[in-house]
Enzyme design. Structure first.
Site, PDB file in Angstrom:
ATOM      1  N   ARG A   1      24.174  -9.222   6.490  1.00  0.00           N
ATOM      2  CA  ARG A   1      22.786  -9.662   6.348  1.00  0.00           C
ATOM      3  C   ARG A   1      21.954  -9.360   7.585  1.00  0.00           C
ATOM      4  O   ARG A   1      20.734  -9.229   7.509  1.00  0.00           O
ATOM      5  CB  ARG A   1      22.743 -11.167   6.025  1.00  0.00           C
TER       6      ARG A   1
ATOM      7  N   TYR B   1      -5.144  -4.803   2.077  1.00  0.00           N
ATOM      8  CA  TYR B   1      -4.309  -4.599   0.884  1.00  0.00           C
ATOM      9  C   TYR B   1      -4.274  -5.913   0.084  1.00  0.00           C
ATOM     10  O   TYR B   1      -4.026  -6.981   0.663  1.00  0.00           O
ATOM     11  CB  TYR B   1      -2.931  -4.222   1.435  1.00  0.00           C
TER      12      TYR B   1
ATOM     13  N   ASP C   1      -1.327  -3.312   9.930  1.00  0.00           N
ATOM     14  CA  ASP C   1      -0.680  -2.524   8.887  1.00  0.00           C
ATOM     15  C   ASP C   1      -0.987  -1.066   9.223  1.00  0.00           C
ATOM     16  O   ASP C   1      -2.117  -0.606   9.068  1.00  0.00           O
ATOM     17  CB  ASP C   1      -1.227  -2.912   7.512  1.00  0.00           C
TER      18      ASP C   1
ATOM     19  N   LYS D   1       6.091   4.153   1.542  1.00  0.00           N
ATOM     20  CA  LYS D   1       5.120   5.253   1.432  1.00  0.00           C
ATOM     21  C   LYS D   1       5.655   6.515   2.101  1.00  0.00           C
ATOM     22  O   LYS D   1       6.576   7.119   1.597  1.00  0.00           O
ATOM     23  CB  LYS D   1       3.762   4.838   2.010  1.00  0.00           C
TER      24      LYS D   1
END
Lengths: 390, 393
Positions: A58, A111, A183, A208
């Site tokens: 993890r 966004y 961002d 992206k």
């Protein structure tokens, strides 16, 4: 690798440790939950510093570490941590620096899932959001409150493409002890160096351009110095992590990031240039065009552009716009961007602090790696239908 | 799948619809971000049912949906939400039903990272946590406040193995509209059916028995009702939680053999525990199927079996001897997690883990996960280990 290595050299060499992986260029895909420590002493020494070791699946594997190392090198950060999506990167980064009673400033062109996170999540946990005009510059300090902990920026906005004056905002923020998260997905850490412009934490939807093939969901959070531990703690406490398969795909994508981005840029400019000359189009919202708000700042702070931009049509009907979109052959209709393929999407202009004065008939293009002549022909035949409807 | 099928039949057939996958028995691994729509109208229509269709990679693909259907089927719930780890399942479930000003009741025997989440993140966001004795039963009602919104249970506790009286707790909670969440990982949803006992939300660290091969990190939240499921799905989506198709495929692949693996884990663990019980170095066996385990009678009443994970409390022993035992094991590996095909051992100090209720053991606690090895090799490994513990070899 030498310290003076350029960004393209970093993209080709970072995250590759052949001596640790049987001489093979690429890291193996480690599928792991349990890590066997061998001895109690080794277990105790690893637990003391889980961030620097392979301690438990993890917390990451050598596969995800290789990807993170490459992103950190490109962004110019000491550390990158990868999570399950761009939005997960935004949520983990914001949650790292706020608590009940705090105030955050978020750009009005953010966004829309970021806005949703503020309105439907942070608010429930006692965190208040004020939205600011993306072109605000140094006047942002007028919005500071005693409890303002964070400014969240996105430049350019991924639907309306305003470019923000990041150095000015960051300076005002730092004078008031406020952290700035950006961002940085559009600049991809390649065309915009967030940390050189004063950003504290850079988040990206690696989905992206890093992944670049529309086949994986990943987010990255990059930071240095005192900002590292709060972000790592936030990610660890929430239980976020990524699969080794996605980490491998993302690292594989980064090896071609420079060549893909440069082609997206070239094709994007060609299609945008052509669109700007068309009578049906009112304005091209592409940071490299003077018609884009903040274009001068883009010229000053960015070193390139990519395949994502918007266009505002001259007044027409929604029916005609939808028919135009539906009729495109090479532009697929769907969310996300940054893959090898071209996309189209109606512009999302949800905002509350500023007014969208442009025509509502606006769309966003992502220009892929196809031959741009084919893309132009596709758009041209669609534009004929719009004219016919008039 | 049709009702009334035997559980093993379900495990073999759930999450598979060959008609939708070109006849293949298993669902394909879909790698997706963008999902494409033929028209603007189709996109707008899809947005209205975005959680019930393929809409965007972050919300899942047919690979994710196949696993979620199977996870819900195992537990007997309405539907499941996939997140990136068992801990993410716990944090997302808690966040979905809490907000600033609320009060949470948390079992004191809980998994350490859950406690950490309450004491750091939830506290920062204005949520107060009260820890309760895992054996509290219906007395839990005395801890209720007007702002109590969630009771979190974990039964048995994954280090100290107290079995909780879940029906007694859910009965009082339901009377006060308090949600009851269970971390049901130990039973794998196979040996304990939480929704038959009044639980609202069940959590699985799918990393453990469902994946079953120590090669996946994944978690699931299973809800009894659509209303609760939707709340969790919306919150998970708001945070941007997404899981890779590869891990979903591996977990579904693991589920096909979960029943036979669990039977073997159960049988071998009982054999090892019975052998340990006779050893003079061992003070107590903390295995729900043994009457020395707190809540054993409840386990007999509510569970239909046991898994491969249990603890023993040793008599007091110097640390060097304990380390000599652990460092020299041939088959029991030392490391976190459990539920894989391999045996594991870790030492722990429960007194440190649970400040609210008292821990009575005198010596160290060893937690064992008994794997798929030949049990006689495992016993011989432990026998050599106990010899080292006694200063031999």
């Amino acid at each position: 690798m030498r310290k003076d290595a350029k960004r393209d050299t970093k993209l080709a060499h970072k995250g590759s440790h052949p001596a640790d992986q049987s001489g093979i260029v690429n890291p193996p895909i480690y599928r792991a939950s349990t890590v066997d420590y061998g001895t109690v002493a080794k277990m105790k020494s690893l637990s003391k510093n889980p961030n620097d070791n392979f301690v438990y699946g993890r917390f990451g594997t050598p596969t995800s570490n290789a990807f993170e190392e490459t992103v950190a090198a490109l962004e110019g950060a000491d550390r990158t941590i990868a999570v399950g999506s761009g939005l997960a990167a935004i949520s983990a980064a914001m949650l790292a620096f706020v608590r009940a009673g705090d105030h955050v400033l978020v750009c009005d062109n953010a966004y829309s899932p970021t806005r949703n996170l503020c309105e439907n999540f942070l608010k429930r946990f006692g965190v208040e959001t004020t939205y600011y005009n993306p072109l605000i510059g140094k006047e942002i300090s007028e919005l500071f409150q005693a409890n303002t902990k964070l400014i969240y920026t996105e430049s350019p906005g991924s639907h309306t493409f305003e470019i923000q004056d990041i150095p000015t905002i960051a300076k005002a923020a730092h004078n008031a002890g406020i952290k700035v998260i950006m961002d940085n997905t559009w600049g991809a850490g390649y065309f915009f160096k967030a940390f050189e412009h004063g950003i504290d934490i850079s988040v990206q939807a690696a989905t992206k351009y890093y992944v670049g093939h529309s086949d994986a969901m990943i987010g990255t959070i990059s930071m240095s110095g005192e900002n590292i531990q709060p972000v790592i703690d936030s990610v660890r406490v929430l239980g976020y992590n990524i699969s080794p398969d996605d980490a491998y795909l993302a690292l594989r994508g980064m090896r071609t990031l420079n060549v893909r981005l440069k082609r997206h840029e070239k094709n994007g400019l060609k299609v945008a240039d052509w669109l700007a000359s068309r009578p049906e189009i009112d304005r091209v919202l592409h940071p490299a065009f003077s018609s884009c708000p903040g274009h001068e700042i883009w010229k000053r702070d960015f070193t390139g552009s990519n395949g994502l931009f918007g266009v505002v049509f001259k007044p027409t009907t929604e029916i005609a716009m939808n028919a135009f979109i539906d009729g495109l052959e090479l532009f697929s209709l769907g969310g996300s961007w940054g893959g090898y393929e071209s996309l189209v999407l109606p512009t999302n202009v949800l905002r509350t602090a500023t007014k969208w004065t442009e025509n509502q008939q606006s769309i966003r293009f992502h220009i892929g790696l196809e031959d741009p002549e084919d893309l132009i022909k596709d758009i041209e035949s669609g534009l004929k239908d719009i004219t016919a409807d008039d | 799948m049709t009702k009334g099928k035997g559980f093993n039949t379900k495990l073999v057939h759930m999450g598979s619809d060959p008609k939708l996958q070109k006849g293949a028995v298993n669902p394909p691994v879909y790698r997706a971000s963008t999902v494409i729509f033929p028209t603007v109208q189709a996109m707008q229509d899809a947005e209205k049912i975005k959680f019930d269709t393929t809409y965007y990679g972050v919300h899942g693909t047919p690979t994710t949906f196949a696993l979620e259907e199977a996870m819900a089927e195992v537990e007997g719930g309405y539907r499941a939400v996939s997140v990136s780890s068992g801990l993410a399942a716990i944090t997302t479930a808690l966040i979905s039903f809490l907000q600033a000003g609320d009060h949470l009741l948390m079992v004191d025997s809980v998994y350490g990272p859950t406690r950490n989440f309450c004491n750091t993140t939830l506290k920062r966001f204005g949520i107060e946590t009260t820890y309760y004795d895992p054996l509290i039963g219906s007395d839990i009602g005395s801890l209720f406040r007007p702002e109590t919104k969630v009771i979190f249970t974990e039964s048995p506790g994954s280090y100290t193995f107290e079995v909780q009286d879940i029906p007694a707790i859910t009965k009082v909670a339901n009377n006060h509209n308090i949600k009851v969440i269970i971390d049901n990982t130990w039973s794998a949803g196979h040996y304990f059916k939480p929704f038959n006992f009044g639980v609202d939300i069940s959590i699985q660290a799918t990393t453990k028995y469902q994946a079953g091969h120590a090669d996946v990190i994944l978690g699931h939240i299973i809800a009894k009702t659509r209303e609760d499921w939707l709340k969790i799905k919306i919150n998970s989506g708001t945070l941007g939680q997404a899981v890779a198709p590869d891990v979903c495929y591996l977990a579904l692949r693991g589920l096909r053999t979960m029943s036979i693996r669990l039977e073997h884990h159960q049988e071998s663990a009982l054999t090892v525990a019975r052998w340990l019980k006779e050893r003079p170095e061992v003070e107590t066996i903390l295995h729900p199927a043994f009457d020395t385990c707190p809540g054993h009678e409840i386990w007999k009443r509510d569970f239909t079996g046991s898994s491969g994970l249990f603890s023993i409390v040793l008599k007091n022993v110097p640390t060097e001897r304990l380390n000599a035992m652990l460092d020299g094991m041939d088959y029991f590996a030392m490391g976190f997690s459990w539920g894989g095909f391999e045996s594991l051992i870790v030492a722990s100090d429960p007194a440190k883990l649970r400040p609210k209720t008292k821990w009575h053991g005198t010596g160290p606690l060893l937690r064992l996960h008994v794997g798929q090895e030949d049990v006689s090799d495992l016993i011989a490994d432990l026998e050599r280990g106990l010899k080292r513990l006694n200063g031999g070899l």
